[in-house]
Design an enzyme around this catalytic site. Structure first.
Site, PDB file in Angstrom:
ATOM      1  N   ASP A 166       0.825  -1.208   0.000  1.00 53.72           N
ATOM      2  CA  ASP A 166       0.000   0.000   0.000  1.00 53.72           C
ATOM      3  C   ASP A 166       0.861   1.261   0.000  1.00 53.72           C
ATOM      4  O   ASP A 166       2.022   1.254   0.417  1.00 53.72           O
ATOM      5  CB  ASP A 166      -0.906   0.027   1.226  1.00 53.72           C
ATOM      6  CG  ASP A 166      -1.955  -1.063   1.204  1.00 53.72           C
ATOM      7  OD1 ASP A 166      -2.334  -1.497   0.106  1.00 53.72           O
ATOM      8  OD2 ASP A 166      -2.390  -1.479   2.297  1.00 53.72           O
ATOM      9  N   LYS A 167       0.255   2.346  -0.426  1.00 54.71           N
ATOM     10  CA  LYS A 167       0.931   3.644  -0.478  1.00 54.71           C
ATOM     11  C   LYS A 167       1.606   3.983   0.853  1.00 54.71           C
ATOM     12  O   LYS A 167       2.769   4.395   0.881  1.00 54.71           O
ATOM     13  CB  LYS A 167      -0.083   4.730  -0.833  1.00 54.71           C
ATOM     14  CG  LYS A 167       0.444   6.146  -0.736  1.00 54.71           C
ATOM     15  CD  LYS A 167      -0.662   7.165  -0.987  1.00 54.71           C
ATOM     16  CE  LYS A 167      -0.170   8.587  -0.790  1.00 54.71           C
ATOM     17  NZ  LYS A 167      -1.249   9.584  -0.978  1.00 54.71           N
TER      18      LYS A 167
END
Length: 355
Positions: A166-167
């Site tokens: 994820d970011k």
């Protein structure tokens, strides 16, 4: 919800043209792949899933049933097994969106690189691949610049994401530089032979020293931004997370997680399911301060930690795999990032003075 990759951007592992195929149906070629000479037999739906980031097995199956997946000029079914040298095309009724990976001079921490792959220690806050709403500033844009700067122009269109994080998750990723490396590495992830451990801070004091969370993970039925756990298997896909306590902070616990499966938001959803949401994970309500704590200036203290660690506390700590060419095992470790390190130090000091 993310749109399918076929509609959004040019795949970095393919050649793509904007020409209509002919007058019959006015189909446009969205994808063209020449199968690598070293490719082992593999169902075409699984093969395309590896090469179409953000796509789904269902979308690929629909394309096969519609006759839009063509091999050597003939439509094939989803169980067709690709062979070395096959010419694969995906034909759709609308012209593809033009999108070329633009090299951007963005600092990245490359911990290993050779002709087959790159291992990157990704900073929190960086999106991995261009997609809907994030067409620039991604890890792939940065890698494209790195390849170009080092005279590897031929590799600009061969960035192959084997897996993602994820970011706001920091840590290790491996990126393939050839189609063969992509397939070889992806098989290890599919067969769960890679060695990956995550570090996470979760709310509360987990009673057991170690344990396992089991439960299907699928899209939340009401909050579509979240994934949810369905123990009865009524929705989602089978998922298993093993965890081990590394250090306790009375109201927060530092754990190590080993994934037996690799579902979207798996650690985040599983830990929330057992009542120990990731610290400061806003999407899963982990930014809500744990109640019932009777310590001096506790809420202000936690808010200060939030300021130090302004994202969910998850880090991809280790990564191990077999190299596609040398066939030797490779193993990498990423140290805890500064924001998580400072958060740990602050918790230790606070409890030492207020324990």
């Amino acid at each position: 919800m993310e749109e399918d990759i076929l509609d959004l951007y040019k795949d970095p592992n393919t050649e793509e043209e904007n020409n209509s195929s002919d007058e019959d149906g006015g189909l446009y070629e969205h994808l063209h792949i020449t199968v690598d000479k070293k490719q082992e037999p593999l169902r075409i739906d699984k093969f395309l899933l590896l090469h179409r980031q953000n796509s789904t097995r269902n979308k690929i199956s629909q394309s096969c049933r519609a006759g839009n997946v063509v091999v050597n000029g003939t439509p094939v079914k989803q169980n067709y097994k690709v062979k070395p040298g096959d010419e694969i095309s995906i034909l759709l009724a609308h012209p593809p969106r033009e999108n070329v990976i633009i090299p951007e001079d963005i600092p990245i921490n490359i911990v290993y690189e050779d002709d087959d792959l790159v291992v990157v220690d990704k900073a929190a806050g960086m999106v991995v691949h261009p997609g809907f709403g994030n067409w620039s500033g991604t890890l792939v844009n940065a890698l494209a610049f790195h390849f170009e700067k080092n005279g590897q122009k031929s590799d600009l269109d061969r960035v192959g994401l084997v897996h993602r994080i994820d970011k706001d998750t920091s840590g290790l990723l491996v990126i393939a530089k050839t189609e063969y490396a992509l397939s070889f590495l992806a098989r290890q992830f599919f067969e769960r032979t890679t060695k990956r451990l995550y570090w996470a801070f979760v709310w509360g004091n987990i009673e057991e020293e170690e344990g396992t969370v089991r439960g299907h993970i699928g899209r939340h039925l009401k909050n579509r931004m979240q994934m949810a756990v369905y123990e009865d298997g009524s929705h989602g896909k089978h998922a298993v997370t093993h965890y081990k306590v590394l250090e306790r902070f009375r109201y927060m616990t530092w754990i190590q997680c080993k994934l037996e499966t690799g579902r979207t938001h798996q650690i985040r959803a599983h830990m929330k399911h057992i009542g120990h949401t990731l610290f400061n994970d806003e999407r899963y309500e982990g930014h809500t301060i744990l109640r019932g704590v009777n310590l001096p200036k506790y809420k202000q203290f936690v808010q200060n930690v939030f300021n130090i660690l302004p994202r969910h506390a998850l880090h991809a700590h280790t990564l191990g795999f077999v190299h596609p060419t040398t066939k030797k095992e490779m193993y990498f470790e990423s140290p805890m990032p500064d924001d998580m390190t400072k958060a740990v130090e602050k918790w230790r000091n606070y409890l030492e003075n207020n324990g």
